[in-house]
Write an enzyme that holds these catalytic residues in place. Structure first.
Site, short mmCIF file in Angstrom:
data_model
loop_
_atom_site.label_atom_id
_atom_site.label_comp_id
_atom_site.label_asym_id
_atom_site.label_seq_id
_atom_site.Cartn_x
_atom_site.Cartn_y
_atom_site.Cartn_z
N SER A 28 -3.17 36.46 36.93
CA SER A 28 -1.86 36.06 36.53
C SER A 28 -1.89 35.18 35.26
O SER A 28 -2.96 34.41 35.24
CB SER A 28 -1.05 35.31 37.54
OG SER A 28 0.06 34.77 37.04
N SER B 230 0.64 33.12 34.59
CA SER B 230 1.49 32.02 34.59
C SER B 230 1.02 30.59 34.58
O SER B 230 1.51 29.61 34.13
CB SER B 230 2.35 32.31 36.05
OG SER B 230 3.23 33.27 35.71
N THR C 92 4.02 36.67 42.81
CA THR C 92 3.51 37.91 42.18
C THR C 92 3.17 39.07 43.09
O THR C 92 3.37 38.81 44.39
CB THR C 92 2.42 37.80 41.20
OG1 THR C 92 2.44 38.98 40.31
CG2 THR C 92 1.29 37.43 41.74
N LYS D 270 6.69 40.04 46.30
CA LYS D 270 8.19 39.73 45.71
C LYS D 270 9.33 40.22 46.66
O LYS D 270 10.37 39.60 46.71
CB LYS D 270 8.16 40.39 44.24
CG LYS D 270 7.47 39.72 43.28
CD LYS D 270 8.04 40.43 41.96
CE LYS D 270 7.33 39.65 40.72
NZ LYS D 270 7.84 40.18 39.49
N ASN E 189 11.05 36.17 42.35
CA ASN E 189 9.68 35.84 41.85
C ASN E 189 9.50 34.26 41.48
O ASN E 189 8.61 33.77 41.00
CB ASN E 189 9.60 36.59 40.37
CG ASN E 189 10.61 36.07 39.47
OD1 ASN E 189 11.62 35.16 39.77
ND2 ASN E 189 10.59 36.27 38.16
N ASP F 289 13.52 37.79 36.46
CA ASP F 289 13.07 38.80 35.51
C ASP F 289 14.19 39.45 34.87
O ASP F 289 13.87 39.57 33.53
CB ASP F 289 12.38 39.91 36.41
CG ASP F 289 10.82 39.65 36.80
OD1 ASP F 289 10.39 38.80 36.14
OD2 ASP F 289 10.43 40.11 37.58
N GLY G 260 12.13 54.43 34.75
CA GLY G 260 11.55 53.74 35.86
C GLY G 260 12.56 53.50 36.82
O GLY G 260 13.82 53.53 36.53
N GLY H 243 11.42 51.32 39.69
CA GLY H 243 10.71 50.28 40.72
C GLY H 243 11.32 48.70 40.56
O GLY H 243 12.49 48.76 40.08
N ALA I 296 10.58 46.46 38.34
CA ALA I 296 11.09 46.05 37.05
C ALA I 296 12.22 46.69 36.49
O ALA I 296 13.13 46.16 35.83
CB ALA I 296 9.82 46.24 35.98
N TYR J 248 2.96 44.55 28.86
CA TYR J 248 2.54 43.63 27.94
C TYR J 248 0.97 43.73 27.69
O TYR J 248 0.43 43.08 26.92
CB TYR J 248 2.86 42.30 28.36
CG TYR J 248 2.55 41.70 29.38
CD1 TYR J 248 1.32 41.09 29.93
CD2 TYR J 248 3.50 41.91 30.68
CE1 TYR J 248 0.77 41.05 30.94
CE2 TYR J 248 3.07 41.42 31.69
CZ TYR J 248 1.63 40.90 31.92
OH TYR J 248 1.46 40.47 33.36
N1 LIG Z 1 7.12 41.88 31.09
C1 LIG Z 1 7.17 41.33 32.25
O1 LIG Z 1 7.48 40.13 32.72
C2 LIG Z 1 7.25 42.29 33.51
C3 LIG Z 1 7.73 42.07 34.74
C4 LIG Z 1 7.78 42.77 35.87
C5 LIG Z 1 7.03 43.92 35.76
N2 LIG Z 1 6.22 44.19 34.42
C6 LIG Z 1 5.36 45.65 34.59
O2 LIG Z 1 6.35 46.62 34.66
C7 LIG Z 1 5.59 47.46 35.11
C8 LIG Z 1 6.30 48.27 36.45
O3 LIG Z 1 6.35 47.28 37.62
P1 LIG Z 1 7.14 47.63 38.80
O4 LIG Z 1 7.00 46.09 39.58
O5 LIG Z 1 8.15 47.84 38.57
O6 LIG Z 1 6.12 48.43 39.60
P2 LIG Z 1 6.39 49.41 40.65
O7 LIG Z 1 7.78 48.88 41.68
O8 LIG Z 1 5.42 49.96 41.37
O9 LIG Z 1 7.24 50.78 39.79
C9 LIG Z 1 6.42 51.48 39.17
C10 LIG Z 1 7.47 52.59 38.27
O10 LIG Z 1 6.53 53.52 37.43
C11 LIG Z 1 6.47 54.55 37.62
N3 LIG Z 1 5.45 55.44 37.50
C12 LIG Z 1 4.07 55.07 37.74
N4 LIG Z 1 3.17 56.05 37.57
C13 LIG Z 1 3.85 56.93 36.81
C14 LIG Z 1 3.43 58.09 36.51
N5 LIG Z 1 2.04 58.33 36.33
N6 LIG Z 1 4.34 59.08 35.91
C15 LIG Z 1 5.70 58.66 35.90
N7 LIG Z 1 6.09 57.33 36.39
C16 LIG Z 1 5.17 56.59 36.92
C17 LIG Z 1 7.06 54.86 39.10
O11 LIG Z 1 7.78 56.13 39.07
P3 LIG Z 1 7.77 56.75 40.77
O12 LIG Z 1 9.02 56.06 41.29
O13 LIG Z 1 8.04 58.13 40.41
O14 LIG Z 1 6.52 56.43 41.42
C18 LIG Z 1 7.96 53.79 39.08
O15 LIG Z 1 9.23 53.97 38.52
C19 LIG Z 1 4.17 47.24 35.42
O16 LIG Z 1 3.33 47.39 34.42
C20 LIG Z 1 4.37 45.59 35.26
O17 LIG Z 1 3.31 44.75 35.00
C21 LIG Z 1 6.39 43.30 33.37
#
Ligand SMILES: NC(=O)c1ccc[n+]([C@@H]2O[C@H](COP(=O)([O-])OP(=O)(O)OC[C@H]3O[C@@H](n4cnc5c(N)ncnc54)[C@H](OP(=O)(O)O)[C@@H]3O)[C@@H](O)[C@H]2O)c1
Length: 282
Positions: free
Chosen positions: A20, A22, A67, A71, A92, A108, A134, A136, A138, A225
């Site tokens: 992390s 943070s 994290t 969450k 978060n 977020d 996406g 998920g 995020a 990022y």
């Molecule tokens: N900048 C920030 O402050 C911040 C905050 C939160 C998260 N994030 C980043 O956001 C990203 C997603 O996090 P999350 O918490 O949303 O994860 P999550 O809930 O596990 O969701 C993952 C997403 O990615 C898709 N995905 C994964 N592998 C894939 C592939 N090979 N092809 C197509 N789609 C794929 C998934 O699709 P399916 O539904 O089809 O599996 C789902 O939509 C991570 O990289 C995380 O580090 C950044």
């Protein structure tokens, strides 16, 4: 750093938690504002989360960030949820009230919008359709943020179509789900493209998306990022779109928690950005 007997303490719970950024972020702000306080990484296993959160008031800890993987589970442990957390279905940030109650927040969505406002001034959510890739955690935060910012149309595209359809149904008529093989066409007339998948992250394949139909005036945002410039952002820069990287969201989402725990609204400056960046290879 010397702490007094009345120092404020906050931290982050995750499993693992060592990755992390943070502690680096909050540690910088604590030092910059000369606050008598500390921000501590707490490695908390899944089956100890409830015990760990309920111990916060007894320990006098002001609150924590959460994290992966805590969450969603934490929503069922805290005493109250703020409106954003209820809609996103994840928290978060936990703030311990003066009566010892645990308030769960999701910052977020705030971080996402604040980062765009800072990096792409003049962009308006309602001016043109927003495309979110996406479905998920995020993506949920991004969609809620865009709805609150006045988006008139959000096109949601996810590899697993059913997840996008469920989220669209939950969030209302402004959000429509498009098929994964329609993602390039979904860019027609868009004013914003957001990658809210983990694609493009170091160690993951890039997001495979043809940008030809994306208007040149559109803003492209990646929530990933690491690396700071993902293949998607690099492609957007090459064709002249304005870009917003994922680090801004990460920095801004930390502000409300810091303000609640330590009593000061911290600023996202180039210096704090550089300090956090130095914590990982961009
Ligand atoms: N900048 C920030 O402050 C911040 C905050 C939160 C998260 N994030 C980043 O956001 C990203 C997603 O996090 P999350 O918490 O949303 O994860 P999550 O809930 O596990 O969701 C993952 C997403 O990615 C898709 N995905 C994964 N592998 C894939 C592939 N090979 N092809 C197509 N789609 C794929 C998934 O699709 P399916 O539904 O089809 O599996 C789902 O939509 C991570 O990289 C995380 O580090 C950044």
């Amino acid at each position: 750093m010397t702490l007094s007997a009345t120092a404020r303490v906050a931290g982050i719970m995750g499993w693992p938690v060592g990755h992390s950024l943070s502690p680096r972020l909050h540690g910088y702000w604590l030092s910059e504002y000369a606050i008598d306080g500390a921000y501590v990484p707490f490695p908390v296993m899944v089956d100890r989360l409830a015990d760990a959160l309920r111990a916060l008031p007894a320990l006098g800890i002001a609150g924590v960030n959460l994290t992966v993987p805590h969450k969603v589970a934490a929503c069922g442990i805290v005493d109250t949820l703020d409106p954003a957390a209820k809609r996103i279905g994840a928290i978060n940030t936990v703030v311990v009230g003066s009566d010892g109650a645990l308030e769960g927040r999701n910052t977020d969505a705030y971080g996402f919008i604040a980062s765009i406002a800072e990096t792409a001034p003049g962009w308006m959510a309602g001016a043109a359709p927003c495309v979110v890739i996406g479905a998920g955690g995020a993506a949920r935060a991004v969609c809620v943020a865009l709805l609150d910012a006045g988006a008139a149309e959000i096109r949601l595209v996810n590899r697993t179509q059913a997840r996008a359809a469920d989220l669209a149904a939950e969030l209302g008529a402004v959000v429509t789900a498009a098929r994964w093989d329609e993602r390039a066409a979904a860019l027609d007339g868009a004013g914003l493209l957001v990658n809210a998948t983990s694609l493009g992250m170091r160690g993951q394949p890039p997001l495979d998306l043809d940008l030809a139909r994306l208007p040149q005036g559109a803003v492209v945002n990646d929530v990933v990022y690491a690396p700071l410039e993902t293949p998607l952002l690099a492609a957007a820069v090459r064709r002249g779109n304005r870009t917003v990287d994922g680090l801004g969201m990460l920095l801004h989402q930390g502000r409300p928690g810091f303000a609640a725990w330590f009593g000061r609204d911290p600023q996202v400056t180039p210096a704090v950005r550089a300090h956090v960046l130095a914590g990982f290879a961009p």
